[in-house]
Design an enzyme around this catalytic site. Structure first.
Site, short mmCIF file in Angstrom:
data_model
loop_
_atom_site.label_atom_id
_atom_site.label_comp_id
_atom_site.label_asym_id
_atom_site.label_seq_id
_atom_site.Cartn_x
_atom_site.Cartn_y
_atom_site.Cartn_z
N ASP A 67 44.43 -34.32 55.55
CA ASP A 67 45.83 -34.51 55.15
C ASP A 67 46.78 -33.64 55.95
O ASP A 67 46.37 -32.79 56.74
CB ASP A 67 45.99 -34.24 53.64
CG ASP A 67 45.35 -32.92 53.19
OD1 ASP A 67 45.00 -32.09 54.05
OD2 ASP A 67 45.20 -32.71 51.98
N ASN A 136 44.71 -29.57 39.73
CA ASN A 136 44.90 -30.77 38.92
C ASN A 136 43.88 -31.86 39.26
O ASN A 136 44.04 -33.01 38.88
CB ASN A 136 46.32 -31.31 39.11
CG ASN A 136 46.60 -31.73 40.54
OD1 ASN A 136 45.75 -31.60 41.42
ND2 ASN A 136 47.80 -32.24 40.79
N HIS A 138 43.17 -32.92 42.33
CA HIS A 138 43.46 -33.74 43.52
C HIS A 138 42.44 -33.46 44.61
O HIS A 138 41.85 -32.39 44.69
CB HIS A 138 44.91 -33.58 44.00
CG HIS A 138 45.25 -32.32 44.72
ND1 HIS A 138 46.48 -31.69 44.59
CD2 HIS A 138 44.56 -31.55 45.60
CE1 HIS A 138 46.52 -30.63 45.36
NE2 HIS A 138 45.37 -30.51 45.98
N GLU A 143 46.80 -37.38 44.52
CA GLU A 143 47.23 -36.75 43.28
C GLU A 143 46.88 -37.62 42.07
O GLU A 143 46.76 -38.85 42.20
CB GLU A 143 48.76 -36.56 43.31
CG GLU A 143 49.25 -35.62 44.40
CD GLU A 143 49.17 -34.15 44.00
OE1 GLU A 143 48.21 -33.75 43.29
OE2 GLU A 143 50.06 -33.39 44.39
C1 GLP Z 1 45.81 -28.44 48.96
C2 GLP Z 1 45.13 -29.42 49.93
C3 GLP Z 1 43.75 -29.78 49.49
C4 GLP Z 1 43.04 -28.53 49.01
C5 GLP Z 1 43.69 -28.05 47.74
C6 GLP Z 1 43.16 -26.73 47.24
O1 GLP Z 1 47.00 -28.87 48.46
N1 GLP Z 1 45.86 -30.60 50.18
O2 GLP Z 1 43.05 -30.43 50.54
O3 GLP Z 1 41.70 -28.81 48.74
O4 GLP Z 1 45.09 -28.07 47.81
O5 GLP Z 1 43.64 -25.66 47.98
P1 GLP Z 1 43.07 -24.19 47.85
O6 GLP Z 1 41.74 -24.19 48.52
O7 GLP Z 1 44.06 -23.32 48.58
O8 GLP Z 1 42.97 -23.87 46.41
#
Ligand code: GLP
Length: 240
Positions: A67, A136, A138, A143
């Protein structure tokens, strides 16, 4: 879903790096699906170390990232292209022309999304997809919603995600409200999936992912339909 429970973040990073390194040894021209966020940073550090020691080579590897924020310049220090360069690509022997991140400046998301999925298919598909998980539930930027989109697409970020990711930006107002993400269909096509989860703030999402229901209100629950998923997590993420 196979679960590997680790003592701490260091061990999660080590286990994940080992799975990636084993694949790179068995298939030097493998296609990696890569993730951003804070969770995989330790794994990338280990992969950089292994590459510097000559234990693994990225020379023939192709990568596709999950992404990217939208809109965002690739040179912005919070863009996922910048993150990947900083955390991995600038430090290993990968051919950067074979590293792909969704275009955060696209003027034609539908066309570029379809082209991104077609390029992954043409490359032979993703051999190993690394994932984190949002608080959440995702996955990438898929989402919670009434419906999920199968292919790579532009999406709006939820308030929860904007809040969670605001820690990386100067202020919450600076967090882009949209993102370009591989769809759950694109992700589920990967041959193998490794999901990393660390800390109590991921427990609710992990618990929902592991219970028996599949629901678009927790996109991670769809991973139960895939036959080769490994969850690497600590006890806090698993048990709360
Ligand atoms: C982000 C990314 C995800 C990631 C998630 C968790 O928004 N788009 O790909 O897995 O949130 O992030 P973190 O590892 O910093 O908790």
């Amino acid at each position: 879903m196979k679960i590997i429970v680790c003592e701490n973040y260091e061990e999660i990073s080590q286990e994940a790096a080992k799975l990636v390194a084993d694949l790179m040894t068995a298939k030097p021209d493998c296609v990696l699906g890569l993730a951003t966020g804070s969770t995989p940073v330790g794994m990338y550090k280990k992969l950089v170390e292994m590459n510097k020691k000559g234990e693994i080579s990225f020379e023939k590897v192709t990568s596709y990232n999950l992404d990217e924020y939208y809109p965002i310049e690739p040179t912005h220090d919070q863009s996922y292209r910048y993150f990947m360069n900083q955390n991995l690509f600038d430090h290993v022997n990968i051919d950067k022309s074979k590293t792909f991140v969704p275009n955060g400046l696209t003027k034609d998301p539908a066309k570029e999304g379809a082209a991104y999925d077609a390029a992954i298919d043409a490359a032979g598909g993703i051999d190993l997809q690394i994932l984190g998980i949002g608080q959440n539930g995702h996955i990438g930027f898929n989402e919670p919603d009434d419906a999920l989109i199968a292919g790579t697409h532009i999406t709006s970020l939820t308030e929860n995600t904007i809040e969670a990711n605001s820690r990386f930006f100067a202020s919450k107002a600076d967090v882009p409200t949209q993102a370009f993400t591989m769809g759950m269909g694109s992700i589920m096509k990967a041959k193998k999936i490794v999901l990393l989860a660390n800390g109590t703030n991921k427990h609710a999402a992990v618990a929902q992912m592991l219970d028996d229901k599949i629901t678009t209100s927790c996109p991670a629950t769809f991973l139960k339909l895939h036959k080769d998923v490994i969850l690497i997590c600590d006890k806090a993420a698993l048990n709360g």
